[in-house]
Design a protein around this motif. Structure first.
Motif, PDB file in Angstrom:
ATOM      1  N   ARG A 239       0.830  -1.202   0.000  1.00  0.00           N
ATOM      2  CA  ARG A 239       0.000   0.000   0.000  1.00  0.00           C
ATOM      3  C   ARG A 239       0.871   1.261   0.000  1.00  0.00           C
ATOM      4  O   ARG A 239       0.553   2.239  -0.679  1.00  0.00           O
ATOM      5  CB  ARG A 239      -0.934   0.007   1.207  1.00  0.00           C
ATOM      6  CG  ARG A 239      -1.821   1.242   1.264  1.00  0.00           C
ATOM      7  CD  ARG A 239      -2.846   1.170   2.396  1.00  0.00           C
ATOM      8  NE  ARG A 239      -3.643   2.369   2.441  1.00  0.00           N
ATOM      9  CZ  ARG A 239      -4.682   2.626   1.654  1.00  0.00           C
ATOM     10  NH1 ARG A 239      -5.039   1.743   0.740  1.00  0.00           N
ATOM     11  NH2 ARG A 239      -5.361   3.748   1.752  1.00  0.00           N
ATOM     12  N   THR A 243       0.474   3.934  -3.106  1.00  0.00           N
ATOM     13  CA  THR A 243      -0.165   5.219  -2.823  1.00  0.00           C
ATOM     14  C   THR A 243       0.832   6.366  -2.748  1.00  0.00           C
ATOM     15  O   THR A 243       0.439   7.507  -2.515  1.00  0.00           O
ATOM     16  CB  THR A 243      -0.954   5.162  -1.497  1.00  0.00           C
ATOM     17  OG1 THR A 243      -0.080   4.795  -0.431  1.00  0.00           O
ATOM     18  CG2 THR A 243      -2.092   4.161  -1.593  1.00  0.00           C
ATOM     19  N   SER A 244       2.115   6.082  -2.953  1.00  0.00           N
ATOM     20  CA  SER A 244       3.128   7.136  -2.958  1.00  0.00           C
ATOM     21  C   SER A 244       3.155   7.789  -4.340  1.00  0.00           C
ATOM     22  O   SER A 244       3.427   7.113  -5.343  1.00  0.00           O
ATOM     23  CB  SER A 244       4.510   6.578  -2.618  1.00  0.00           C
ATOM     24  OG  SER A 244       4.547   6.088  -1.296  1.00  0.00           O
ATOM     25  N   HIS A 245       2.855   9.066  -4.401  1.00  0.00           N
ATOM     26  CA  HIS A 245       2.805   9.736  -5.706  1.00  0.00           C
ATOM     27  C   HIS A 245       4.197  10.068  -6.223  1.00  0.00           C
ATOM     28  O   HIS A 245       4.413  10.164  -7.430  1.00  0.00           O
ATOM     29  CB  HIS A 245       1.974  11.010  -5.603  1.00  0.00           C
ATOM     30  CG  HIS A 245       2.480  11.984  -4.574  1.00  0.00           C
ATOM     31  ND1 HIS A 245       3.529  12.839  -4.820  1.00  0.00           N
ATOM     32  CD2 HIS A 245       2.103  12.208  -3.291  1.00  0.00           C
ATOM     33  CE1 HIS A 245       3.768  13.564  -3.739  1.00  0.00           C
ATOM     34  NE2 HIS A 245       2.917  13.195  -2.797  1.00  0.00           N
ATOM     35  N   GLU A 267      -2.622  10.528  -3.232  1.00  0.00           N
ATOM     36  CA  GLU A 267      -2.412   9.110  -2.920  1.00  0.00           C
ATOM     37  C   GLU A 267      -3.493   8.225  -3.511  1.00  0.00           C
ATOM     38  O   GLU A 267      -3.247   7.073  -3.858  1.00  0.00           O
ATOM     39  CB  GLU A 267      -2.309   8.891  -1.410  1.00  0.00           C
ATOM     40  CG  GLU A 267      -3.508   9.354  -0.606  1.00  0.00           C
ATOM     41  CD  GLU A 267      -3.369  10.777  -0.109  1.00  0.00           C
ATOM     42  OE1 GLU A 267      -4.042  11.130   0.873  1.00  0.00           O
ATOM     43  OE2 GLU A 267      -2.568  11.535  -0.701  1.00  0.00           O
ATOM     44  N   THR A 268      -4.712   8.748  -3.659  1.00  0.00           N
ATOM     45  CA  THR A 268      -5.790   7.974  -4.277  1.00  0.00           C
ATOM     46  C   THR A 268      -5.539   7.790  -5.766  1.00  0.00           C
ATOM     47  O   THR A 268      -5.669   6.687  -6.312  1.00  0.00           O
ATOM     48  CB  THR A 268      -7.143   8.672  -4.065  1.00  0.00           C
ATOM     49  OG1 THR A 268      -7.392   8.795  -2.667  1.00  0.00           O
ATOM     50  CG2 THR A 268      -8.275   7.890  -4.715  1.00  0.00           C
ATOM     51  N   ARG A 271      -2.675   5.399  -6.543  1.00  0.00           N
ATOM     52  CA  ARG A 271      -3.022   3.988  -6.360  1.00  0.00           C
ATOM     53  C   ARG A 271      -3.652   3.396  -7.605  1.00  0.00           C
ATOM     54  O   ARG A 271      -3.412   2.230  -7.935  1.00  0.00           O
ATOM     55  CB  ARG A 271      -3.975   3.854  -5.157  1.00  0.00           C
ATOM     56  CG  ARG A 271      -4.604   2.463  -5.002  1.00  0.00           C
ATOM     57  CD  ARG A 271      -3.546   1.431  -4.696  1.00  0.00           C
ATOM     58  NE  ARG A 271      -4.110   0.101  -4.571  1.00  0.00           N
ATOM     59  CZ  ARG A 271      -4.284  -0.732  -5.595  1.00  0.00           C
ATOM     60  NH1 ARG A 271      -3.931  -0.374  -6.825  1.00  0.00           N
ATOM     61  NH2 ARG A 271      -4.795  -1.934  -5.416  1.00  0.00           N
TER      62      ARG A 271
END
Length: 336
Positions: A239, A243-245, A267-268, A271
């Motif tokens: 995760r 979720t790390s941009h 982060e959304t 993902r």
């Protein structure tokens, strides 16, 4: 009678391969895996013990069986599933690591030569042809020496000194706009995702966790400096990476590339955005997404999958593609 002996031998080999994984297996788990009764499992365990395999019984809450230390495994005691896994792995590994093509081919040939005829036939029947589809965005394969250096540092918890490289692999010189000084990091995890190798590390300069593309790092010689383990935020490495941009990604090469501001946290979007896209945080609830496709309608369609408001759409060709899609969807909604 011969068939019974062969079945027993294959089952014992399968049992041995399970016990050799260094975990504790309950009697119920072993019976389920082998598709036999618990009584048969007990009998096979005694057979292994009679052959001097130190199968130990674990008592207490985690009761079960495991293979003790000090045993010597016969060479290449593989079951069907393990042989299949090796065959697939050796034929697909060169796509993500440089220089493994010839070595992987030689390794597979060596293994086949010492396999029993039945397993060798199964391995030879699985001759793979790997094709890339349009939605795959694999990075340039990693140099095998770099992968070993990073993996060794992760395993031994040794601090690394790294420089960030450009997408073409060159290192910016002091005075260049994109130059960054050498950084000291604590490498904790190696992750492969969407055809890319990532290094999850604690950056000692920033005093924060970072996800970095391994192919965008120049690794200096090992420091040998040990560091204690740290707790990864959230505790879930998968995760955390997804979720790390800011992973050092750059847009994939496409005929059409556009950007838009989305009404979603970075982060959304990070993902769920496909590989080869870049996410830039703007506010806690907004981010900019750069994405490519084979047509402007394709870019617009990807943006639509996030099901959120968006603006600051560029270039004009992407705006026009959005308008055309609106007209098409309206026609669909009117079609009764």
């Amino acid at each position: 009678m011969m068939d019974l002996v062969a079945d027993t031998s294959r089952r014992a080999l399968r049992l041995l391969s399970l016990l050799a994984t260094a975990r504790c297996w309950s009697l119920e788990e072993l019976a389920a895996r082998l598709e036999v009764s618990k009584r048969t499992v007990r009998r096979d365990i005694e057979t292994l013990r009679s052959l001097d395999y130190p199968v130990t019984t674990v008592h207490g809450p985690a009761r079960g069986y495991r293979l003790g230390s000090g045993h010597t495994m016969p060479p290449l005691q593989l079951d069907d599933e393990q042989a299949l896994a090796i065959t697939v792995a050796l034929q697909t590994a060169p796509s993500s690591v440089f220089g493994l093509g010839e070595d992987a081919e030689r390794a597979l040939d060596t293994i086949k030569r010492v396999m029993p005829a039945r397993l060798r036939a199964a391995m030879e029947s699985l001759n793979l042809t790997s094709l890339q589809n349009y939605w795959e965005f694999p990075a340039t394969p990693i140099d095998s020496d770099q992968l070993k250096s990073a993996g060794t540092a992760v395993r031994h918890r040794h601090v690394l000194r790294v420089d960030t490289t450009r997408p073409d692999g060159t290192r910016p010189a002091p005075g260049d706009d994109d130059f960054t000084p050498t950084r000291r990091i604590e490498p904790h995890h190696l992750v492969i995702w969407a055809g890319r190798w990532y290094l999850v590390a604690y950056d000692l300069t920033d005093a924060d966790w970072r996800v970095r593309r391994l192919d965008r790092l120049h690794l200096h010689p090992p420091t040998g400096i040990w560091f204690p383990p740290r707790d990864l935020p959230g505790g879930d490495v998968a995760r955390f990476v997804m979720t790390s941009h800011d992973r050092g990604d750059t847009p994939a090469t496409w005929p059409c590339t556009g950007t838009a501001r989305l009404n979603l946290p970075a982060e959304t979007v990070a993902r769920w955005a496909p590989g080869g896209s870049v996410v830039e945080p703007l506010t806690p609830g907004h981010c900019r997404l750069t994405i490519g496709a084979w047509s402007w309608a394709g870019v617009a369609g990807i943006l639509a999958t996030f099901d959120t408001d968006l603006d600051q759409v560029t270039p004009p060709a992407l705006k026009e593609a959005c308008r055309r899609l609106v007209d098409r969807w309206q026609a669909v909604s009117k079609d009764q």
